[in-house]
Write a protein that holds these residues in place. Structure first.
Motif, PDB file in Angstrom:
ATOM      1  N   THR A  44      -2.469   0.063  -9.375  1.00  0.00           N
ATOM      2  CA  THR A  44      -3.627   0.286  -8.518  1.00  0.00           C
ATOM      3  C   THR A  44      -3.891   1.775  -8.474  1.00  0.00           C
ATOM      4  OG1 THR A  44      -3.038  -1.633  -7.171  1.00  0.00           O
ATOM      5  CG2 THR A  44      -4.583  -0.083  -6.210  1.00  0.00           C
ATOM      6  N   GLU A  45      -5.052   2.169  -8.953  1.00  0.00           N
ATOM      7  CA  GLU A  45      -5.436   3.579  -8.968  1.00  0.00           C
ATOM      8  C   GLU A  45      -4.364   4.447  -9.618  1.00  0.00           C
ATOM      9  OE1 GLU A  45      -6.523   4.709  -4.987  1.00  0.00           O
ATOM     10  OE2 GLU A  45      -7.934   3.048  -4.798  1.00  0.00           O
ATOM     11  N   ASP A  62      -5.759   2.773  10.082  1.00  0.00           N
ATOM     12  CA  ASP A  62      -6.472   1.497  10.027  1.00  0.00           C
ATOM     13  C   ASP A  62      -5.526   0.360  10.425  1.00  0.00           C
ATOM     14  OD1 ASP A  62      -8.180  -0.585   9.563  1.00  0.00           O
ATOM     15  OD2 ASP A  62      -8.567  -0.089   7.457  1.00  0.00           O
ATOM     16  N   TYR A  75       0.848  -1.185   0.000  1.00  0.00           N
ATOM     17  CA  TYR A  75       0.000   0.000   0.000  1.00  0.00           C
ATOM     18  C   TYR A  75       0.886   1.239   0.000  1.00  0.00           C
ATOM     19  CZ  TYR A  75       0.696  -1.127   4.941  1.00  0.00           C
ATOM     20  OH  TYR A  75       1.231  -1.489   6.151  1.00  0.00           O
ATOM     21  N   ARG A  76       0.300   2.325  -0.425  1.00  0.00           N
ATOM     22  CA  ARG A  76       1.054   3.576  -0.474  1.00  0.00           C
ATOM     23  C   ARG A  76       1.431   4.030   0.927  1.00  0.00           C
ATOM     24  NH1 ARG A  76      -2.370   7.307  -4.541  1.00  0.00           N
ATOM     25  NH2 ARG A  76      -3.662   5.574  -5.150  1.00  0.00           N
ATOM     26  N   THR A  77       2.535   4.751   1.006  1.00  0.00           N
ATOM     27  CA  THR A  77       2.988   5.292   2.285  1.00  0.00           C
ATOM     28  C   THR A  77       1.862   6.081   2.942  1.00  0.00           C
ATOM     29  OG1 THR A  77       5.200   5.463   1.376  1.00  0.00           O
ATOM     30  CG2 THR A  77       4.770   6.694   3.380  1.00  0.00           C
ATOM     31  N   ASN A  78       1.651   5.827   4.207  1.00  0.00           N
ATOM     32  CA  ASN A  78       0.649   6.502   5.044  1.00  0.00           C
ATOM     33  C   ASN A  78      -0.798   6.124   4.727  1.00  0.00           C
ATOM     34  OD1 ASN A  78       2.733   7.866   6.358  1.00  0.00           O
ATOM     35  ND2 ASN A  78       2.644   9.570   4.932  1.00  0.00           N
ATOM     36  N   ASP A  79      -1.049   5.211   3.786  1.00  0.00           N
ATOM     37  CA  ASP A  79      -2.427   4.830   3.448  1.00  0.00           C
ATOM     38  C   ASP A  79      -3.156   4.133   4.593  1.00  0.00           C
ATOM     39  OD1 ASP A  79      -2.704   5.909   0.966  1.00  0.00           O
ATOM     40  OD2 ASP A  79      -2.819   4.002  -0.106  1.00  0.00           O
ATOM     41  N   LYS A  80      -2.464   3.376   5.398  1.00  0.00           N
ATOM     42  CA  LYS A  80      -3.113   2.551   6.421  1.00  0.00           C
ATOM     43  C   LYS A  80      -2.853   3.024   7.842  1.00  0.00           C
ATOM     44  CE  LYS A  80      -4.249  -0.415   3.173  1.00  0.00           C
ATOM     45  NZ  LYS A  80      -5.551  -0.542   2.655  1.00  0.00           N
TER      46      LYS A  80
END
Length: 117
Positions: free
Chosen positions: A74-75, A43, A35-40
């Motif tokens: 992705t996106e 969460d 996942y992208r940096t800071n995306d999660k």
């Protein structure tokens, strides 16, 4: 504690039965691409779920290594995908040789669109 040891034994036996037939196992390193940096950050459960593919190996005590398996879009962003190689008990040398060979054989294909710096 007894239940934990029972689960650990089940996982060990399952992986050992597969490694009695194959030299190594290849599995996804995570259920999704990176996942992208800071995306999660907000969460933690999503962050924890990324470990689900490695927990069984940790329980088994078998050697494992993650190598770059490619990337997916992705996106509109290219994100890396990892492959986990799992070896036999005390098979670290063979596993490292396998990982090295995989990287040598796939380097140009996997990294053709990746920019390291």
């Amino acid at each position: 504690m007894r239940r934990v040891l029972q689960v650990q034994r089940i996982v060990e036996d399952d992986l050992a039965s597969k490694l009695s037939v194959y030299d190594a196992l290849i599995t996804p390193a995570a259920p999704t691409p990176a996942y992208r940096t800071n995306d999660k950050l907000n969460d933690p459960l999503a962050m924890f779920s990324g470990d689900m593919m490695t927990v069984n190996v940790n329980l088994s005590g078998l050697p494992a290594i993650v190598v770059r398996g490619g990337q997916v879009e992705t996106e509109g962003v290219q994100l890396p995908v990892g492959l986990q190689l799992i070896g036999r008990p005390f098979g670290e040398e063979e596993l490292l040789n396998l990982a090295h060979t995989f990287e040598l054989c796939t380097w140009e294909k996997i990294n053709s669109e990746w920019h390291f710096c």
